[in-house]
Write a protein that holds these residues in place. Structure first.
Motif, short mmCIF file in Angstrom:
data_model
loop_
_atom_site.label_atom_id
_atom_site.label_comp_id
_atom_site.label_asym_id
_atom_site.label_seq_id
_atom_site.Cartn_x
_atom_site.Cartn_y
_atom_site.Cartn_z
N HIS A 1 -34.58 15.86 -9.60
CA HIS A 1 -35.41 14.68 -9.88
C HIS A 1 -36.32 14.84 -11.09
N GLY A 2 -36.32 16.01 -11.71
CA GLY A 2 -37.04 16.22 -12.95
C GLY A 2 -38.49 16.59 -12.79
N GLN A 3 -39.05 17.13 -13.87
CA GLN A 3 -40.43 17.62 -13.88
C GLN A 3 -41.42 16.51 -13.57
N ALA A 4 -41.26 15.35 -14.14
CA ALA A 4 -42.24 14.27 -13.99
C ALA A 4 -41.63 13.10 -13.21
N LEU A 5 -40.85 13.41 -12.20
CA LEU A 5 -40.17 12.44 -11.33
C LEU A 5 -39.03 11.72 -12.03
N GLN A 6 -38.71 12.11 -13.23
CA GLN A 6 -37.67 11.46 -14.00
C GLN A 6 -36.41 12.31 -13.97
N SER A 7 -35.37 11.76 -13.41
CA SER A 7 -34.10 12.44 -13.30
C SER A 7 -33.56 12.79 -14.69
N SER A 8 -32.77 13.83 -14.74
CA SER A 8 -32.17 14.26 -16.00
C SER A 8 -31.00 13.37 -16.41
N GLY A 9 -30.74 12.33 -15.66
CA GLY A 9 -29.65 11.43 -15.98
C GLY A 9 -28.47 11.61 -15.05
N ALA A 10 -28.55 12.60 -14.18
CA ALA A 10 -27.51 12.81 -13.19
C ALA A 10 -27.63 11.72 -12.12
N ALA A 11 -27.04 11.94 -11.00
CA ALA A 11 -27.03 10.95 -9.93
C ALA A 11 -28.37 10.84 -9.20
N ALA A 12 -29.30 11.72 -9.48
CA ALA A 12 -30.59 11.72 -8.77
C ALA A 12 -31.40 10.49 -9.12
N ALA A 13 -32.08 9.95 -8.11
CA ALA A 13 -32.91 8.76 -8.30
C ALA A 13 -34.11 9.06 -9.18
N ASP A 14 -34.53 8.08 -9.95
CA ASP A 14 -35.73 8.16 -10.75
C ASP A 14 -36.90 7.85 -9.83
N LEU A 15 -37.63 8.87 -9.41
CA LEU A 15 -38.69 8.69 -8.43
C LEU A 15 -39.90 7.96 -8.99
N ARG A 16 -39.96 7.77 -10.30
CA ARG A 16 -41.04 6.95 -10.86
C ARG A 16 -40.93 5.52 -10.37
N GLN A 17 -39.71 5.13 -9.98
CA GLN A 17 -39.46 3.75 -9.54
C GLN A 17 -39.47 3.59 -8.02
N PHE A 18 -39.67 4.68 -7.29
CA PHE A 18 -39.63 4.57 -5.83
C PHE A 18 -40.80 3.74 -5.34
N PRO A 19 -40.56 2.79 -4.41
CA PRO A 19 -41.65 1.94 -3.91
C PRO A 19 -42.74 2.76 -3.22
N PRO A 20 -43.96 2.74 -3.75
CA PRO A 20 -45.03 3.56 -3.18
C PRO A 20 -45.52 3.07 -1.82
N ASP A 21 -45.06 1.90 -1.41
CA ASP A 21 -45.49 1.35 -0.12
C ASP A 21 -44.39 1.46 0.95
N ASP A 22 -43.43 2.35 0.73
CA ASP A 22 -42.33 2.49 1.69
C ASP A 22 -42.11 3.95 2.09
#
Length: 111
Positions: free
Chosen positions: A47-68
């Motif tokens: 998921h990367g150092q700053a929640l940003q995936s390296s472009g692989a199949a991992a989700a970009d956690l910067r976009q994960f809903p903070p209320d879920d």
């Protein structure tokens, strides 16, 4: 085992503090710090150092809903898409700490 039990008990207490806060406030900093340590060990490689995936199949956690937090918990524990389940490695308290870290990092990145 004792260390994991102690860490789990601490995380549980801190998770309660974080999860019972009113929406919009920053997650508990101690819980987020614990989550950051877990993130570095368990999540960063995909998921990367700053929640940003390296472009692989991992989700970009910067976009994960903070209320879920429930969706986050289910995704981590049961796995989703290419991500394996972690229910044999992490505790519920560990996942609460990871979620606190993700939401705290998201908030910091928006400022």
């Amino acid at each position: 085992m004792i260390c994991r039990t102690w860490r789990g008990a601490l995380a549980a207490a801190l998770a309660w503090s974080c999860l019972t806060q009113a929406g919009g406030r920053a997650p508990d900093s101690a819980l987020a710090e614990l989550g950051g340590q877990l993130y570095l060990q368990m999540c960063r490689q995909c998921h990367g150092q700053a929640l940003q995936s390296s472009g692989a199949a991992a989700a970009d956690l910067r976009q994960f809903p903070p209320d879920d937090p429930q969706r986050f918990h289910e995704s981590v524990m049961q796995g989703k898409n290419g991500m394996p389940a972690h229910d044999d490695i992490l505790t519920d308290e560990d996942v609460d700490a990871l979620f606190a870290y993700v939401t705290a990092t998201q908030q910091a990145q928006r400022q």
